[in-house]
Enzyme design. Sequence first.
Site, short mmCIF file in Angstrom:
data_model
loop_
_atom_site.label_atom_id
_atom_site.label_comp_id
_atom_site.label_asym_id
_atom_site.label_seq_id
_atom_site.Cartn_x
_atom_site.Cartn_y
_atom_site.Cartn_z
N ASP A 1 0.84 -1.19 0.00
CA ASP A 1 0.00 0.00 0.00
C ASP A 1 0.88 1.24 0.00
O ASP A 1 1.93 1.27 0.63
CB ASP A 1 -0.93 0.01 1.22
CG ASP A 1 -0.17 0.12 2.54
OD1 ASP A 1 -0.20 1.19 3.16
OD2 ASP A 1 0.45 -0.88 2.95
N SER A 2 0.44 2.27 -0.74
CA SER A 2 1.11 3.56 -0.79
C SER A 2 2.56 3.39 -1.22
O SER A 2 2.83 2.84 -2.29
CB SER A 2 0.97 4.26 0.56
OG SER A 2 1.32 5.62 0.47
N ALA A 3 3.53 3.81 -0.40
CA ALA A 3 4.94 3.64 -0.76
C ALA A 3 5.28 2.17 -0.98
O ALA A 3 6.11 1.83 -1.83
CB ALA A 3 5.83 4.21 0.34
N VAL B 1 -2.11 -1.12 -3.83
CA VAL B 1 -3.14 -0.40 -3.09
C VAL B 1 -2.72 1.06 -2.99
O VAL B 1 -1.74 1.38 -2.32
CB VAL B 1 -3.34 -1.02 -1.69
CG1 VAL B 1 -4.49 -0.32 -0.95
CG2 VAL B 1 -3.63 -2.52 -1.80
N HIS C 1 -6.86 8.08 0.90
CA HIS C 1 -5.58 7.40 0.99
C HIS C 1 -5.39 6.87 2.41
O HIS C 1 -5.63 7.57 3.39
CB HIS C 1 -4.47 8.39 0.65
CG HIS C 1 -3.14 7.75 0.43
ND1 HIS C 1 -2.74 7.27 -0.80
CD2 HIS C 1 -2.11 7.51 1.28
CE1 HIS C 1 -1.52 6.77 -0.70
NE2 HIS C 1 -1.11 6.90 0.55
#
Length: 314
Positions: A154-156, A182, A280
């Site tokens: 997810d994200s980074a 994600v 987010h």
Amino acid sequence: MNETPIDPDVIALQAELGPPASIPAADVTADQLREGMRRASAVYRRGADPVAVHRVTDEFVRGGGGKIPVRVYRPETPTSVIVYLHGGAWRAGGIDTHDVATRRFSRDTRSVVVSVDYRMLPEHPFPAPFDDAYDATAWAGSLRPDLPLLVAGDSAGGTLAACVALRARDEDGPRVDAQVLVYPGVDDDFGSPSMLAFGGGPRMPLADLEFFFRQYAWTEAALASPYALPGRAASLAGLPPAVIAIAGHDMLRSSEEAFARRLRDAGVPVTVQFDPELVHGWIEFAPRVPSADRAFSRLTDAVNDLIGLTTGPA
């Protein structure tokens, strides 16, 4: 850009964190950021029952940069192996902050999940986080070579997962059968429609996002590498099938939508999950926000579909 309002349950949960920080991210130390993420994680899972997994062990992977801590979740009868890379702007987060999510991935997909505690900024600039992600994926592929191998994050962590898939394609291994991204950070186009539409949010102002991207992806090493941001890749052909989860109220949304289109144009099967009422970070809200819980279920359903279509090596 999004006519669906943010879910009031998300707003209420975030309010429990207290007022947004008034200090720019550039003035916050890594230790302060990490402590803030640990506190937020505790709020997000408050009162939630632990997700039961058959066996959980903390182990180490031998990587090019030294020992990489991993947490391995094993169901009784696994269907696949999933390498999971946590979010946190490449500066925060870890095995513990994402334990609820990785346990759920293991339970709901009946997969061996390898959660990776990769090195982070500022102590370890690019390519250290990416190298750890890649080395851990190679190790995970040896656990059950008879099962499909997926990279997820997810994200980074979604950024890292996509770039691991790119390098595995380019260097002919490890075999990656699917990627689960994600709300990943895909590129650094700060003038995109979603950046302009949602860049004024109090929890993550555009200036803070720019700071994180510049710290990670604008170093000399990152600018010279195709594996810092997946949107920089010249070609996406030959990549494994993907699931991309996109939140409606997210500065990264436009780049994620563009990346999904590029994958499809390159002939890569893509499932896009769009959650217009979420923001987010929603995967961490799932224990306490019903809409995020439903989104998580849709995500694992999509992953199960991918696993069902993937047979691994002959």
